[in-house]
Design a protein around this motif. Structure first.
Motif, mmCIF file in Angstrom:
data_model
loop_
_atom_site.group_PDB
_atom_site.id
_atom_site.type_symbol
_atom_site.label_atom_id
_atom_site.label_comp_id
_atom_site.label_asym_id
_atom_site.label_seq_id
_atom_site.Cartn_x
_atom_site.Cartn_y
_atom_site.Cartn_z
ATOM 1 N N GLY A 43 0.836 -1.202 0.000
ATOM 2 C CA GLY A 43 0.000 0.000 0.000
ATOM 3 C C GLY A 43 0.872 1.253 0.000
ATOM 4 N N GLU A 44 0.220 2.404 0.082
ATOM 5 C CA GLU A 44 0.927 3.689 -0.012
ATOM 6 C C GLU A 44 1.316 4.231 1.356
ATOM 7 O OE1 GLU A 44 2.128 5.130 -2.423
ATOM 8 O OE2 GLU A 44 1.040 4.478 -4.211
ATOM 9 N N LEU A 45 2.402 4.998 1.379
ATOM 10 C CA LEU A 45 2.731 5.826 2.541
ATOM 11 C C LEU A 45 2.408 7.260 2.147
ATOM 12 C CD1 LEU A 45 6.232 4.416 3.499
ATOM 13 C CD2 LEU A 45 4.110 4.155 4.795
ATOM 14 N N THR A 46 1.873 8.046 3.057
ATOM 15 C CA THR A 46 1.538 9.427 2.716
ATOM 16 C C THR A 46 2.511 10.412 3.332
ATOM 17 O OG1 THR A 46 -0.736 8.709 2.749
ATOM 18 C CG2 THR A 46 -0.391 11.064 2.623
ATOM 19 N N HIS A 47 2.947 10.125 4.563
ATOM 20 C CA HIS A 47 3.714 11.136 5.311
ATOM 21 C C HIS A 47 5.128 10.692 5.657
ATOM 22 C CE1 HIS A 47 -0.132 13.179 5.881
ATOM 23 N NE2 HIS A 47 -0.616 11.996 6.162
ATOM 24 N N THR A 48 5.482 9.459 5.351
ATOM 25 C CA THR A 48 6.768 8.956 5.854
ATOM 26 C C THR A 48 7.582 8.273 4.743
ATOM 27 O OG1 THR A 48 5.619 6.932 6.527
ATOM 28 C CG2 THR A 48 5.960 8.592 8.235
ATOM 29 N N ASN A 49 7.440 8.779 3.519
ATOM 30 C CA ASN A 49 8.221 8.174 2.433
ATOM 31 C C ASN A 49 9.724 8.343 2.656
ATOM 32 O OD1 ASN A 49 6.565 6.832 0.344
ATOM 33 N ND2 ASN A 49 5.450 8.777 0.452
ATOM 34 N N GLN A 50 10.102 9.490 3.222
ATOM 35 C CA GLN A 50 11.535 9.720 3.495
ATOM 36 C C GLN A 50 12.067 8.718 4.516
ATOM 37 O OE1 GLN A 50 12.138 13.754 4.741
ATOM 38 N NE2 GLN A 50 12.823 14.379 2.725
ATOM 39 N N GLU A 51 11.257 8.526 5.570
ATOM 40 C CA GLU A 51 11.684 7.602 6.630
ATOM 41 C C GLU A 51 11.786 6.181 6.074
ATOM 42 O OE1 GLU A 51 9.517 10.023 7.011
ATOM 43 O OE2 GLU A 51 10.015 11.125 8.849
ATOM 44 N N TRP A 52 10.835 5.813 5.202
ATOM 45 C CA TRP A 52 10.868 4.489 4.587
ATOM 46 C C TRP A 52 12.143 4.336 3.738
ATOM 47 C CZ3 TRP A 52 9.507 -0.401 4.240
ATOM 48 C CH2 TRP A 52 9.553 -1.074 3.014
ATOM 49 N N GLN A 53 12.429 5.340 2.901
ATOM 50 C CA GLN A 53 13.615 5.257 2.044
ATOM 51 C C GLN A 53 14.889 5.178 2.882
ATOM 52 O OE1 GLN A 53 13.649 4.519 -0.984
ATOM 53 N NE2 GLN A 53 11.476 4.851 -1.406
ATOM 54 N N SER B 81 -7.475 -2.689 0.099
ATOM 55 C CA SER B 81 -7.914 -2.537 -1.292
ATOM 56 C C SER B 81 -6.868 -3.082 -2.269
ATOM 57 C CB SER B 81 -8.302 -1.093 -1.609
ATOM 58 O OG SER B 81 -7.236 -0.253 -1.310
ATOM 59 N N GLN B 82 -5.619 -3.287 -1.841
ATOM 60 C CA GLN B 82 -4.620 -3.918 -2.707
ATOM 61 C C GLN B 82 -4.608 -5.442 -2.543
ATOM 62 O OE1 GLN B 82 -3.071 -0.811 -1.144
ATOM 63 N NE2 GLN B 82 -3.915 0.009 -3.019
ATOM 64 N N THR B 83 -4.624 -5.910 -1.319
ATOM 65 C CA THR B 83 -4.405 -7.353 -1.096
ATOM 66 C C THR B 83 -5.641 -8.088 -0.611
ATOM 67 O OG1 THR B 83 -3.798 -7.054 1.220
ATOM 68 C CG2 THR B 83 -2.013 -6.892 -0.402
ATOM 69 N N LYS C 27 11.365 -3.759 -0.577
ATOM 70 C CA LYS C 27 10.494 -4.166 -1.680
ATOM 71 C C LYS C 27 9.158 -3.457 -1.488
ATOM 72 C CE LYS C 27 12.583 -8.527 -2.912
ATOM 73 N NZ LYS C 27 12.465 -9.969 -3.135
ATOM 74 N N GLU C 28 8.418 -3.258 -2.585
ATOM 75 C CA GLU C 28 7.156 -2.506 -2.475
ATOM 76 C C GLU C 28 6.060 -3.151 -3.301
ATOM 77 O OE1 GLU C 28 7.870 1.554 -3.569
ATOM 78 O OE2 GLU C 28 9.128 1.932 -1.811
ATOM 79 N N PHE C 29 4.849 -3.126 -2.754
ATOM 80 C CA PHE C 29 3.644 -3.466 -3.518
ATOM 81 C C PHE C 29 2.653 -2.346 -3.202
ATOM 82 C CE2 PHE C 29 -0.457 -5.669 -4.172
ATOM 83 C CZ PHE C 29 -0.251 -6.201 -5.427
ATOM 84 N N ARG C 30 2.897 -1.183 -3.790
ATOM 85 C CA ARG C 30 2.105 0.006 -3.436
ATOM 86 C C ARG C 30 0.731 -0.019 -4.081
ATOM 87 N NH1 ARG C 30 4.926 5.018 -1.462
ATOM 88 N NH2 ARG C 30 7.065 4.406 -1.028
ATOM 89 N N THR C 31 0.686 -0.474 -5.321
ATOM 90 C CA THR C 31 -0.606 -0.533 -6.010
ATOM 91 C C THR C 31 -0.766 -1.951 -6.551
ATOM 92 O OG1 THR C 31 0.461 0.173 -8.033
ATOM 93 C CG2 THR C 31 -0.604 1.890 -6.727
ATOM 94 N N GLY C 32 -1.973 -2.272 -6.995
ATOM 95 C CA GLY C 32 -2.198 -3.614 -7.530
ATOM 96 C C GLY C 32 -3.391 -4.240 -6.851
ATOM 97 N N LYS C 33 -3.660 -5.469 -7.206
ATOM 98 C CA LYS C 33 -4.841 -6.155 -6.680
ATOM 99 C C LYS C 33 -4.437 -7.482 -6.045
ATOM 100 C CE LYS C 33 -7.986 -3.206 -7.427
ATOM 101 N NZ LYS C 33 -8.372 -2.470 -6.246
#
Ligand SMILES: NC(=O)c1ccc[n+]([C@@H]2O[C@H](COP(=O)([O-])OP(=O)(O)OC[C@H]3O[C@@H](n4cnc5c(N)ncnc54)[C@H](O)[C@@H]3O)[C@@H](O)[C@H]2O)c1
Length: 341
Positions: free
Chosen positions: A10-20, A62-64, A29-35
């Motif tokens: 899924g998506e991160l909204t406020h902590t993309n920097q911290e994640w990176q 909503s993704q998984t 690894k990421e599965f931000r979008t998809g079904k």
């Protein structure tokens, strides 16, 4: 030694920097979008076979889809840490993760203030039947024949589920001059009670002018408020729900609202979100919000940060900060001093 691999779902909204920034010590690894189909196919193809910890959320359903028994059975064999963003985690099959000894955290505490604020907002909106005047104003009808509302002062607020959010609601309601009664799985210490009175479930129903639901949804609590319990409530009761829609049998609530036995409701959550019972939508005495309890910048960021901290704590030191209640005390799920929140 190779870096451990962690997966973001899924998506991160406020902590993309911290994640990176975590890439300094983990392979990301990421599965931000998809079904769900795609996610399952990734699991089956071995794309995530090295993943030891993951970030997921109520939104990433909503993704998984839910982490139900099917999906949990397909998770990588080395996966140990499922760090969930949300105070409620009814979309995770707890029996299935426990069977595989997968450690799970959620985000209590970070959600308490924002959700309690919404509970109070809904209570005031329902007591004032604010929907009627707010709608009339925009239709150019000024007050539009709005009836007189009620003050919270002097009323009894009954809280079902006196956890983090329930206690934050109690604290706020005391400042309005309400007396607080509560029912919980177990009675709290006087310090945590903070002046609220512990009563039985039946007494809570019989004595509350306003009833606020603040407990988790699970097999035991589903439809804990339905026709028989509503019948035990005071005539004219106001019902507030910021916990989960499935706690209330919505059709029974609509009947009680239409008969006038329930005078007003303030609801943030619904049985089949985003679908809402038409009897609620058409009723002027229903003050409704679309699951906005934690919908503030500050709280959303705090929640995302807490999930990332749990992930780091799990992967780096083998302990979670905010483990789900169902795993506390299990021999394989020992957090020592860490599990203090
Ligand atoms: N509307 C929103 O956006 C929003 C935001 C956050 C949390 N929530 C919901 O609010 C719920 C409560 O959150 P919390 O952080 O306060 O949880 P919590 O675990 O701190 O508190 C829940 C309390 O309910 C009690 N309880 C459980 N079963 C009970 C029963 N059968 N009868 C009486 N009491 C019972 C527990 O003992 C506990 O004290 C969550 O489960 C979540 O689903 C909604």
């Amino acid at each position: 030694m190779s870096k451990p691999t962690v997966l973001l779902i899924g998506e991160l909204t406020h902590t993309n920097q911290e994640w990176q920034a975590l890439s300094s010590k983990y392979k990301l690894k990421e599965f931000r979008t998809g079904k769900r189909d795609q996610f399952i196919s990734n699991l089956k193809s071995g794309e995530y076979k090295d993943v030891v910890g993951l970030y997921r959320s109520n939104m990433s359903v909503s993704q998984t889809g839910p982490f139900d028994a099917e999906l949990v059975s397909l998770l990588p064999s080395g996966l140990k840490w499922v760090c969930h963003n949300g105070a409620g985690y009814d979309n995770i099959d707890v029996n299935a993760v426990n069977e595989r000894q997968i450690h799970v955290s959620s985000t209590p505490v970070a959600v308490d203030d924002a959700t309690a604020d919404v509970a109070i907002f809904l209570m005031l909106g329902a007591l004032r039947q604010a929907h009627i005047s707010c709608t009339a104003l925009r239709q150019g009808k000024w007050r539009g024949g709005a009836p007189l509302g009620h003050d919270p002062k002097g009323k009894t607020l009954g809280i079902l589920g006196m956890g983090g959010i329930g206690r934050a609601v109690a604290k706020r309601a005391q400042s309005f001059g309400m007396s607080i009664i509560y029912h919980n799985r177990s009675r709290l210490s006087p310090e945590l009670e903070g002046g609220a009175t512990y009563v039985s479930f039946n007494d809570l129903l019989a004595q509350s002018d306003v009833l606020s639901l603040n407990l988790a949804l699970n097999a035991k609590t589903k439809h804990i408020i339905s026709a028989p319990q509503l019948a035990k409530c005071k005539k004219g009761v106001t019902i507030i729900n910021t916990a989960r829609g499935g706690l209330i049998k919505e059709a029974d609530l609509v009947d009680a609202l239409e008969s006038g036995h329930v005078e007003a409701v303030g609801l943030d959550v619904f049985e089949e979100e985003p679908k809402i019972h038409s009897g609620l939508v058409r009723n002027d005495r229903a003050f409704l919000m679309p699951h906005m309890g934690t919908w503030t910048y500050e709280t959303q960021r705090d929640m995302e940060l807490l999930v990332l901290k749990n992930l780091e704590s799990g992967v780096d030191s083998g302990k979670l900060i905010t483990r789900i209640n169902e795993q506390k005390g299990l021999s394989w799920a020992n957090d020592g001093d860490k599990s203090k929140l």
